[in-house]
Write a protein that holds these residues in place. Structure first.
Motif, PDB file in Angstrom:
ATOM      1  N   ASP A  18     113.431 105.709  88.065  1.00 38.87           N
ATOM      2  CA  ASP A  18     113.908 104.428  88.578  1.00 38.87           C
ATOM      3  C   ASP A  18     113.997 103.397  87.457  1.00 38.87           C
ATOM      4  N   ALA A  19     114.505 103.788  86.315  1.00 40.00           N
ATOM      5  CA  ALA A  19     114.605 102.869  85.184  1.00 40.00           C
ATOM      6  C   ALA A  19     115.864 102.029  85.310  1.00 40.00           C
ATOM      7  N   HIS A  20     115.695 100.715  85.215  1.00 38.47           N
ATOM      8  CA  HIS A  20     116.825  99.804  85.347  1.00 38.47           C
ATOM      9  C   HIS A  20     117.245  99.215  84.015  1.00 38.47           C
ATOM     10  N   GLY A  21     116.399  99.247  83.027  1.00 41.87           N
ATOM     11  CA  GLY A  21     116.727  98.688  81.725  1.00 41.87           C
ATOM     12  C   GLY A  21     116.324  97.233  81.609  1.00 41.87           C
ATOM     13  N   PRO A  22     116.207  96.756  80.380  1.00 44.11           N
ATOM     14  CA  PRO A  22     115.743  95.388  80.145  1.00 44.11           C
ATOM     15  C   PRO A  22     116.731  94.317  80.603  1.00 44.11           C
ATOM     16  N   ASP A  23     118.027  94.596  80.602  1.00 39.15           N
ATOM     17  CA  ASP A  23     119.007  93.592  81.017  1.00 39.15           C
ATOM     18  C   ASP A  23     118.816  93.220  82.483  1.00 39.15           C
ATOM     19  N   SER A  24     118.595  94.211  83.319  1.00 37.37           N
ATOM     20  CA  SER A  24     118.379  93.967  84.737  1.00 37.37           C
ATOM     21  C   SER A  24     117.094  93.169  84.960  1.00 37.37           C
ATOM     22  N   CYS A  25     116.070  93.478  84.211  1.00 38.31           N
ATOM     23  CA  CYS A  25     114.785  92.783  84.333  1.00 38.31           C
ATOM     24  C   CYS A  25     114.919  91.328  83.889  1.00 38.31           C
ATOM     25  N   ASN A  26     115.511  91.097  82.727  1.00 34.85           N
ATOM     26  CA  ASN A  26     115.651  89.744  82.185  1.00 34.85           C
ATOM     27  C   ASN A  26     116.554  88.893  83.068  1.00 34.85           C
ATOM     28  N   LEU A  31     110.063  89.987  82.594  1.00 32.64           N
ATOM     29  CA  LEU A  31     109.851  90.368  81.201  1.00 32.64           C
ATOM     30  C   LEU A  31     109.432  91.823  81.146  1.00 32.64           C
ATOM     31  N   CYS A  32     109.961  92.560  80.197  1.00 27.93           N
ATOM     32  CA  CYS A  32     109.550  93.955  79.997  1.00 27.93           C
ATOM     33  C   CYS A  32     108.253  93.974  79.214  1.00 27.93           C
ATOM     34  N   ARG A  33     107.264  94.670  79.740  1.00 32.36           N
ATOM     35  CA  ARG A  33     105.959  94.779  79.072  1.00 32.36           C
ATOM     36  C   ARG A  33     105.556  96.247  79.024  1.00 32.36           C
ATOM     37  N   MET A  34     104.828  96.586  77.980  1.00 29.62           N
ATOM     38  CA  MET A  34     104.377  97.964  77.815  1.00 29.62           C
ATOM     39  C   MET A  34     102.973  98.121  78.380  1.00 29.62           C
ATOM     40  N   GLN A  45     109.751  96.127  88.867  1.00 24.21           N
ATOM     41  CA  GLN A  45     110.496  97.371  88.692  1.00 24.21           C
ATOM     42  C   GLN A  45     110.118  97.926  87.330  1.00 24.21           C
ATOM     43  N   TYR A  46     110.806  98.945  86.880  1.00 26.35           N
ATOM     44  CA  TYR A  46     110.567  99.521  85.558  1.00 26.35           C
ATOM     45  C   TYR A  46     111.752  99.226  84.650  1.00 26.35           C
ATOM     46  N   CYS A  47     111.451  98.852  83.402  1.00 30.23           N
ATOM     47  CA  CYS A  47     112.506  98.754  82.393  1.00 30.23           C
ATOM     48  C   CYS A  47     112.816 100.169  81.906  1.00 30.23           C
ATOM     49  N   PHE A  48     111.775 100.902  81.555  1.00 32.52           N
ATOM     50  CA  PHE A  48     111.882 102.310  81.170  1.00 32.52           C
ATOM     51  C   PHE A  48     110.665 103.014  81.749  1.00 32.52           C
ATOM     52  N   GLU A  49     110.862 103.695  82.870  1.00 31.92           N
ATOM     53  CA  GLU A  49     109.771 104.368  83.560  1.00 31.92           C
ATOM     54  C   GLU A  49     109.225 105.494  82.698  1.00 31.92           C
ATOM     55  N   PRO A  50     107.973 105.748  82.635  1.00 27.70           N
ATOM     56  CA  PRO A  50     106.870 105.155  83.380  1.00 27.70           C
ATOM     57  C   PRO A  50     106.027 104.191  82.559  1.00 27.70           C
ATOM     58  N   ILE A  51     106.419 103.868  81.309  1.00 31.36           N
ATOM     59  CA  ILE A  51     105.500 103.101  80.458  1.00 31.36           C
ATOM     60  C   ILE A  51     105.907 101.657  80.213  1.00 31.36           C
ATOM     61  N   ILE A  52     107.169 101.310  80.369  1.00 34.10           N
ATOM     62  CA  ILE A  52     107.596  99.939  80.123  1.00 34.10           C
ATOM     63  C   ILE A  52     107.972  99.318  81.462  1.00 34.10           C
ATOM     64  N   LEU A  53     107.186  98.304  81.833  1.00 30.65           N
ATOM     65  CA  LEU A  53     107.284  97.707  83.151  1.00 30.65           C
ATOM     66  C   LEU A  53     108.065  96.399  83.113  1.00 30.65           C
ATOM     67  N   CYS A  54     108.677  96.059  84.232  1.00 30.56           N
ATOM     68  CA  CYS A  54     109.326  94.757  84.394  1.00 30.56           C
ATOM     69  C   CYS A  54     108.375  93.895  85.218  1.00 30.56           C
ATOM     70  N   CYS A  55     107.794  92.890  84.586  1.00 31.83           N
ATOM     71  CA  CYS A  55     106.808  92.037  85.244  1.00 31.83           C
ATOM     72  C   CYS A  55     107.408  90.666  85.537  1.00 31.83           C
ATOM     73  N   LYS A  56     107.095  90.137  86.714  1.00 27.83           N
ATOM     74  CA  LYS A  56     107.571  88.812  87.106  1.00 27.83           C
ATOM     75  C   LYS A  56     106.377  87.943  87.473  1.00 27.83           C
TER      76      LYS A  56
END
Length: 65
Positions: A18-26, A31-34, A45-56
């Motif tokens: 379910d990776a959406h990428g950093p553009d979708s998160c921003n 913010l994408c966080r590791m 959501q995930y920027c790059f599943e499973p280690i880079i998360l999209c945090c709000k």
């Protein structure tokens, strides 16, 4: 050779699950966080599943009365 390995890993992560990428998160105000979101944030959501998360932010919406 190292660059090819990096490109392969990047492509593998971006196509996984379910990776959406950093553009979708921003664009959504996140913010994408590791690893983990910081205090006051939640996993949206995930920027790059499973280690880079999209945090709000958990900011409260205030309404004027």
């Amino acid at each position: 050779m190292g660059i090819l390995v990096f490109v392969f890993i990047f492509i593998s992560l971006s196509q996984h699950g379910d990776a959406h990428g950093p553009d979708s998160c921003n664009h959504g105000g996140g913010l994408c966080r590791m690893g983990a979101c910081v205090s006051g944030e939640y996993l949206a959501q995930y920027c790059f599943e499973p280690i880079i998360l999209c945090c709000k932010n958990l900011s409260l919406v205030t309404t004027e009365s």
